[in-house]
Design a protein around this motif. Structure first.
Motif, short mmCIF file in Angstrom:
data_model
loop_
_atom_site.label_atom_id
_atom_site.label_comp_id
_atom_site.label_asym_id
_atom_site.label_seq_id
_atom_site.Cartn_x
_atom_site.Cartn_y
_atom_site.Cartn_z
N SER A 172 0.84 -1.18 0.00
CA SER A 172 0.00 0.00 0.00
C SER A 172 0.88 1.24 0.00
O SER A 172 2.00 1.23 0.49
CB SER A 172 -0.92 0.00 1.23
OG SER A 172 -0.16 -0.07 2.42
N ALA A 173 0.37 2.30 -0.54
CA ALA A 173 1.15 3.54 -0.64
C ALA A 173 0.52 4.60 0.24
O ALA A 173 -0.54 5.13 -0.06
CB ALA A 173 1.19 4.01 -2.09
N GLY A 174 1.19 4.92 1.37
CA GLY A 174 0.72 5.98 2.24
C GLY A 174 -0.48 5.57 3.07
O GLY A 174 -1.06 4.51 2.89
N GLY A 175 -0.87 6.45 4.00
CA GLY A 175 -2.04 6.19 4.84
C GLY A 175 -1.80 5.02 5.77
O GLY A 175 -0.67 4.68 6.13
N ASP A 176 -2.87 4.39 6.20
CA ASP A 176 -2.79 3.23 7.06
C ASP A 176 -2.08 2.11 6.31
O ASP A 176 -2.47 1.76 5.20
CB ASP A 176 -4.20 2.78 7.45
CG ASP A 176 -4.22 1.75 8.57
OD1 ASP A 176 -3.42 0.79 8.48
OD2 ASP A 176 -5.02 1.88 9.49
N PRO A 177 -1.01 1.50 6.89
CA PRO A 177 -0.28 0.46 6.17
C PRO A 177 -1.12 -0.76 5.85
O PRO A 177 -0.72 -1.59 5.03
CB PRO A 177 0.87 0.11 7.13
CG PRO A 177 0.40 0.56 8.47
CD PRO A 177 -0.45 1.78 8.20
N ARG A 178 -2.28 -0.90 6.48
CA ARG A 178 -3.14 -2.03 6.18
C ARG A 178 -4.06 -1.76 5.01
O ARG A 178 -4.70 -2.67 4.49
CB ARG A 178 -3.98 -2.38 7.42
CG ARG A 178 -3.14 -2.95 8.56
CD ARG A 178 -3.92 -2.98 9.85
NE ARG A 178 -4.22 -1.62 10.30
CZ ARG A 178 -4.75 -1.35 11.50
NH1 ARG A 178 -5.03 -2.32 12.33
NH2 ARG A 178 -5.00 -0.09 11.85
N ASP A 179 -4.15 -0.50 4.57
CA ASP A 179 -5.00 -0.17 3.43
C ASP A 179 -4.31 -0.55 2.13
O ASP A 179 -3.08 -0.60 2.05
CB ASP A 179 -5.32 1.34 3.41
CG ASP A 179 -6.15 1.77 4.61
OD1 ASP A 179 -6.66 0.90 5.32
OD2 ASP A 179 -6.25 2.99 4.84
N VAL A 180 -5.09 -0.84 1.11
CA VAL A 180 -4.51 -1.26 -0.17
C VAL A 180 -5.43 -0.85 -1.31
O VAL A 180 -6.65 -0.98 -1.23
CB VAL A 180 -4.28 -2.79 -0.20
CG1 VAL A 180 -5.58 -3.56 -0.02
CG2 VAL A 180 -3.58 -3.22 -1.47
N LEU A 181 -4.83 -0.30 -2.37
CA LEU A 181 -5.53 -0.03 -3.62
C LEU A 181 -6.83 0.76 -3.41
O LEU A 181 -7.84 0.51 -4.04
CB LEU A 181 -5.85 -1.35 -4.35
CG LEU A 181 -4.65 -2.20 -4.74
CD1 LEU A 181 -5.11 -3.55 -5.26
CD2 LEU A 181 -3.80 -1.49 -5.78
N GLY A 182 -6.78 1.72 -2.51
CA GLY A 182 -7.96 2.54 -2.25
C GLY A 182 -8.97 1.92 -1.32
O GLY A 182 -10.03 2.50 -1.09
N TYR A 183 -8.68 0.74 -0.78
CA TYR A 183 -9.56 0.06 0.16
C TYR A 183 -9.09 0.33 1.59
O TYR A 183 -7.90 0.23 1.87
CB TYR A 183 -9.57 -1.45 -0.08
CG TYR A 183 -10.41 -1.88 -1.26
CD1 TYR A 183 -11.60 -2.57 -1.07
CD2 TYR A 183 -10.01 -1.60 -2.56
CE1 TYR A 183 -12.37 -2.97 -2.15
CE2 TYR A 183 -10.77 -1.99 -3.64
CZ TYR A 183 -11.95 -2.67 -3.43
OH TYR A 183 -12.72 -3.07 -4.49
N ARG A 184 -10.04 0.62 2.48
CA ARG A 184 -9.71 0.77 3.90
C ARG A 184 -9.71 -0.60 4.57
O ARG A 184 -10.49 -1.48 4.21
CB ARG A 184 -10.75 1.68 4.58
CG ARG A 184 -10.76 3.10 4.06
CD ARG A 184 -11.94 3.86 4.63
NE ARG A 184 -11.90 3.93 6.09
CZ ARG A 184 -12.91 4.35 6.84
NH1 ARG A 184 -14.07 4.70 6.28
NH2 ARG A 184 -12.79 4.40 8.15
N ASP A 185 -8.85 -0.76 5.56
CA ASP A 185 -8.80 -2.01 6.31
C ASP A 185 -10.05 -2.13 7.19
O ASP A 185 -10.36 -1.22 7.97
CB ASP A 185 -7.55 -2.04 7.18
CG ASP A 185 -7.47 -3.32 8.00
OD1 ASP A 185 -7.13 -4.35 7.44
OD2 ASP A 185 -7.77 -3.26 9.22
N PHE A 186 -10.77 -3.24 7.04
CA PHE A 186 -12.04 -3.42 7.74
C PHE A 186 -11.86 -3.40 9.25
O PHE A 186 -12.60 -2.71 9.97
CB PHE A 186 -12.69 -4.73 7.30
CG PHE A 186 -13.96 -5.08 8.04
CD1 PHE A 186 -15.15 -4.42 7.76
CD2 PHE A 186 -13.96 -6.06 9.02
CE1 PHE A 186 -16.32 -4.72 8.43
CE2 PHE A 186 -15.13 -6.38 9.70
CZ PHE A 186 -16.31 -5.71 9.41
#
Length: 251
Positions: A136-150
């Motif tokens: 993932s690029a930036g933000g929460d390291p668990r977020d990916v491809l514009g998706y938030r970590d549930f």
């Protein structure tokens, strides 16, 4: 009607697991009715703040899992219509009365997001399930491809249910047009065919039964508890370890 199936209705014993989930590596997660209800309430709070309610549409690209149960129960408690993306399908078909209508939220497991990215429908709110998301690029390291970590998203909400939605039995609960009232009837019919009874502990092979009406709604409809097994090679071991009297059969 479907919301009547939500925990803790019909489930006796505050300390008795309502849902047990086994990973393929043997890891076990057990949730009581109150705990599962709390996760469903957190999900409902999250979706409520996203502006979702009766008439909103969700796409679920999720395998049977305790997090999937929380997401579905939370969405349904708000009157949201959910379209299921099962492993046996290649892409999420647009069927039913709302075919072609945009989704409001997408829930996607990381493995399905990666495999079927081009088939994933777009939506203003998107959540990924499955732990740490590499790359993932930036933000929460668990977020990916514009998706938030549930997990991170729902963790900010209390385990208390938002104001209940007024859900009409004739409203669509799933993308194929099946209504809330129909899903409740179908779940109870399946439970009867499987001879499920209140208090039963039911082992479900999730590689065989991926549709939530089987692994989730049918047992809940009669107050049975659910044990999610990752495949047939684990059935005998898990059934013995859990002292379960029932195995959900092939339909």
């Amino acid at each position: 009607m479907l919301p009547e199936l939500l925990p803790p209705a019909g489930v006796a014993g505050a300390d008795v697991p309502l849902l047990v989930h086994y990973e393929a590596d043997g890891r076990r997660t057990a949730l009581t009715a109150a705990q599962l209800g709390g996760w469903a309430a957190r999900t409902a709070g999250l979706l409520h703040d996203c502006g979702l309610g009766p008439g909103s549409r969700a796409a679920a690209l999720l395998p049977p899992h305790w997090r999937t149960a929380a997401a579905l129960l939370g969405a349904w408690s708000l009157g949201v219509t959910v379209s299921f993306h099962l492993a046996a399908t290649a892409g999420l078909p647009e069927v039913g009365p709302d075919a072609g209508v945009p989704f409001d939220v997408v829930f996607a497991a990381r493995e399905r997001l990666g495999s079927w990215l081009e088939s994933v429908p777009d939506a203003p709110h998107r959540f990924v399930f499955g732990g740490s998301a590499a790359g993932s690029a930036g933000g929460d390291p668990r977020d990916v491809l514009g998706y938030r970590d549930f997990d991170a998203a729902v963790g900010a909400y209390p385990a208390s249910t938002p104001a209940p939605a007024l859900i009409r039995p004739g409203a669509a609960a799933s993308g194929d047009g099946t209504t809330y009232g129909q899903w409740g009837s179908i779940a109870r019919e399946l439970a009867d065919r499987q001879d499920l009874r209140p208090g039963d502990r039911v082992v479900v092979d999730t590689s065989e039964h991926e549709h939530p009406v089987k692994w989730l709604l049918a047992p809940l409809s009669v107050g049975a508890s659910i044990i999610l097994c990752p495949g047939p090679s684990h059935l005998s071991t898990i059934t013995a370890a859990e002292s379960a009297a029932r195995v959900f059969g092939t339909l």
